[in-house]
Write a protein that holds these residues in place. Structure first.
Motif, PDB file in Angstrom:
ATOM      1  N   SER A  90       0.821  -1.213   0.000  1.00  0.00           N
ATOM      2  CA  SER A  90       0.000   0.000   0.000  1.00  0.00           C
ATOM      3  C   SER A  90       0.854   1.262   0.000  1.00  0.00           C
ATOM      4  O   SER A  90       0.603   2.192  -0.766  1.00  0.00           O
ATOM      5  CB  SER A  90      -0.942  -0.003   1.205  1.00  0.00           C
ATOM      6  N   ARG A 143      -6.350   9.790  -1.225  1.00  0.00           N
ATOM      7  CA  ARG A 143      -7.187   8.615  -0.979  1.00  0.00           C
ATOM      8  C   ARG A 143      -6.429   7.376  -1.414  1.00  0.00           C
ATOM      9  O   ARG A 143      -5.713   7.395  -2.419  1.00  0.00           O
ATOM     10  CB  ARG A 143      -8.503   8.729  -1.754  1.00  0.00           C
ATOM     11  N   ARG A 145      -7.292   3.132  -1.580  1.00  0.00           N
ATOM     12  CA  ARG A 145      -8.191   2.022  -1.301  1.00  0.00           C
ATOM     13  C   ARG A 145      -7.826   0.838  -2.182  1.00  0.00           C
ATOM     14  O   ARG A 145      -7.301   1.000  -3.293  1.00  0.00           O
ATOM     15  CB  ARG A 145      -9.654   2.417  -1.517  1.00  0.00           C
ATOM     16  N   GLN A 146      -8.106  -0.343  -1.685  1.00  0.00           N
ATOM     17  CA  GLN A 146      -7.788  -1.579  -2.383  1.00  0.00           C
ATOM     18  C   GLN A 146      -9.023  -2.045  -3.148  1.00  0.00           C
ATOM     19  O   GLN A 146     -10.084  -2.272  -2.574  1.00  0.00           O
ATOM     20  CB  GLN A 146      -7.336  -2.651  -1.393  1.00  0.00           C
ATOM     21  N   THR A 147      -8.896  -2.173  -4.469  1.00  0.00           N
ATOM     22  CA  THR A 147     -10.020  -2.589  -5.302  1.00  0.00           C
ATOM     23  C   THR A 147      -9.992  -4.080  -5.596  1.00  0.00           C
ATOM     24  O   THR A 147     -11.030  -4.661  -5.902  1.00  0.00           O
ATOM     25  CB  THR A 147     -10.011  -1.814  -6.622  1.00  0.00           C
ATOM     26  N   ASP A 148      -8.822  -4.700  -5.552  1.00  0.00           N
ATOM     27  CA  ASP A 148      -8.646  -6.134  -5.747  1.00  0.00           C
ATOM     28  C   ASP A 148      -7.474  -6.565  -4.874  1.00  0.00           C
ATOM     29  O   ASP A 148      -6.718  -5.725  -4.382  1.00  0.00           O
ATOM     30  CB  ASP A 148      -8.382  -6.461  -7.221  1.00  0.00           C
ATOM     31  N   VAL A 151      -4.422  -4.907  -6.360  1.00  0.00           N
ATOM     32  CA  VAL A 151      -4.592  -3.627  -7.054  1.00  0.00           C
ATOM     33  C   VAL A 151      -5.013  -2.560  -6.048  1.00  0.00           C
ATOM     34  O   VAL A 151      -5.939  -2.771  -5.256  1.00  0.00           O
ATOM     35  CB  VAL A 151      -5.640  -3.731  -8.180  1.00  0.00           C
ATOM     36  N   TRP A 152      -4.318  -1.421  -6.108  1.00  0.00           N
ATOM     37  CA  TRP A 152      -4.639  -0.280  -5.263  1.00  0.00           C
ATOM     38  C   TRP A 152      -5.066   0.885  -6.139  1.00  0.00           C
ATOM     39  O   TRP A 152      -4.440   1.163  -7.173  1.00  0.00           O
ATOM     40  CB  TRP A 152      -3.431   0.145  -4.427  1.00  0.00           C
ATOM     41  N   SER A 153      -6.130   1.557  -5.732  1.00  0.00           N
ATOM     42  CA  SER A 153      -6.558   2.785  -6.392  1.00  0.00           C
ATOM     43  C   SER A 153      -6.052   3.955  -5.560  1.00  0.00           C
ATOM     44  O   SER A 153      -6.459   4.129  -4.409  1.00  0.00           O
ATOM     45  CB  SER A 153      -8.085   2.828  -6.504  1.00  0.00           C
ATOM     46  N   THR A 155      -5.496   8.044  -5.208  1.00  0.00           N
ATOM     47  CA  THR A 155      -5.882   9.378  -5.665  1.00  0.00           C
ATOM     48  C   THR A 155      -4.845  10.373  -5.176  1.00  0.00           C
ATOM     49  O   THR A 155      -4.615  10.508  -3.971  1.00  0.00           O
ATOM     50  CB  THR A 155      -7.269   9.765  -5.132  1.00  0.00           C
ATOM     51  N   GLN A 197      -6.698   9.927 -10.199  1.00  0.00           N
ATOM     52  CA  GLN A 197      -6.835   8.556  -9.699  1.00  0.00           C
ATOM     53  C   GLN A 197      -5.985   7.620 -10.547  1.00  0.00           C
ATOM     54  O   GLN A 197      -6.101   7.602 -11.770  1.00  0.00           O
ATOM     55  CB  GLN A 197      -8.305   8.143  -9.760  1.00  0.00           C
ATOM     56  N   PRO A 199      -4.664   3.565 -10.939  1.00  0.00           N
ATOM     57  CA  PRO A 199      -4.721   2.167 -10.504  1.00  0.00           C
ATOM     58  C   PRO A 199      -3.334   1.549 -10.562  1.00  0.00           C
ATOM     59  O   PRO A 199      -2.672   1.553 -11.601  1.00  0.00           O
ATOM     60  CB  PRO A 199      -5.666   1.518 -11.513  1.00  0.00           C
TER      61      PRO A 199
END
Length: 368
Positions: A90, A143, A145-148, A151-153, A155, A197, A199
């Motif tokens: 992260s 920001r 956040r973990q989408t998978d 994978v981190w999104s 911002t 943003q 990915p």
């Protein structure tokens, strides 16, 4: 005298052997049978019975424990394996996205390879404009956040500075008719914070290292939503009164903490450890407003309560810089009374929110 071994012939052994048996033989004791005493046999039988009952009683417990352990072992491993990647990479993903956005904002014609270091497909992009015509300032992660699982999104917030974009002041100077009109869309966009943003995929790069790559070019998005501030434990803001012992304690503490005037330890409660800022960033402090815990706005306070009494408050101060300019600051503090004066017990990390009010339980249903 009766012998211990009934079949032994009278002449089969020397006299010395017969005397030895006669001395050690318990002739008058009938509790010995075949070399074992009946008391020992009774104890042994009881021990065997208790052992058998114990094994019979404990076997279901041991079986259940073994089953639970096997079940825990079989289910715990997938859970650990599934949750392990949640925190993996992260921080690295956040830094990688920040660098990517910084390079993206500077990119122009011919900079495809620089972007491809973050996003390989960028090698085939069409870029326009001069390289470095603009750049980003104040880049920070707004920001994460973990989408998978991998994978981190991310911002990233950035203020974009363009070398050839006129400022609002320059625009008005060039067009006096503009007067005090509202800034144009271009001026407002240039003076605002932009959010991008990105990915970022995280994976093993071999040798125990972690690798990163972007899955697409940055996407500009809206600013994160703001929330309504929670209620705090403090009362309404009120003017700091010099006769209030809390005002005096806070003022002396902040003078030592921010300007180096006085010994900081003199204003700290026993056990509190704080260090004054060095070099001192300010030359003066004035306490303007205070919000005091559970304060109802009653008469001004001029006395100190009994020892051990604690009070939390938020103070707003004006500090004078070495350039003689005053700027506002706020501090959340915990005070503790001792020996007729207030002392600083803690420099709180944040003002304390009020606990949510719990709804009263419904009245019991009446019975006819």
């Amino acid at each position: 005298m009766k012998h211990l071994l009934a079949r032994r012939p009278a002449q089969a052994a020397p006299a010395a052997v017969e005397e030895e048996w006669e001395v050690d033989e318990p002739a008058a004791d009938h509790d010995y049978v075949g070399g074992w005493s009946t008391g020992a046999r009774a104890n042994t039988s009881a021990l065997l019975r208790w052992t058998a009952w114990s094994l019979l009683l404990i076997s279901p417990v041991l079986g259940a424990a073994a089953l639970a352990r096997a079940s825990t072992t079989s289910t715990a491993q997938p859970t650990v394996a599934a949750s392990a990647p949640a925190a993996t990479g992260s921080q690295g993903a956040a830094g990688f996205a920040t660098l990517f956005v910084a390079q993206y904002l500077r990119a122009g014609e011919g900079d495809q390879d620089k972007l491809a270091a973050y996003y390989p497909a960028a090698a085939d992009l069409r870029l326009e404009g001069e390289s470095g015509r603009r750049h980003g300032e104040q880049l920070t992660v707004a920001r994460l956040r973990q989408t998978d699982p991998d994978v981190w999104s991310v911002t990233v917030a950035a203020r974009i500075v363009s070398d050839d974009a006129p400022t609002a002041k320059e625009t008005k100077a060039a067009d006096p008719a503009a007067g005090d009109s509202r800034p144009s869309a271009a001026e407002a966009a240039a003076d605002s914070i932009h959010y991008f943003q990105v990915p970022v995929a995280v994976g093993s790069a071999g040798g125990g290292a972690t690798g990163y790559t972007a899955l697409s070019m940055p996407a500009e998005v809206a600013a994160p939503a703001r929330i309504t501030a929670p209620d705090l434990i403090y009362g309404a803001e009120q003017q700091a009164v010099s006769s209030d012992p809390r005002t005096e304690a806070v003022t002396q503490f902040l003078l030592a903490f921010l300007t180096g005037a006085g010994e900081l330890d003199r204003y700290l409660a026993p056990g509190t450890q704080l260090t004054a800022i060095t070099p001192a960033p300010y030359a003066g402090v004035a306490v303007d407003q205070m919000r005091i815990e559970d304060d109802q706005g009653s008469e001004p306070v001029s006395t100190v309560p009994k020892d051990g009494t604690r009070s939390r408050l938020v103070v707003t101060v004006r500090v004078t810089g070495h350039d003689k300019v005053r700027v506002p600051l706020s501090y959340a503090l915990t005070l503790r009374a001792r020996a007729g004066r207030w002392e600083i017990a803690a420099l709180d990390g944040a003002p304390s929110p009020a606990l949510p009010t719990q709804a009263a339980p419904p009245p019991p249903a009446s019975t006819p």
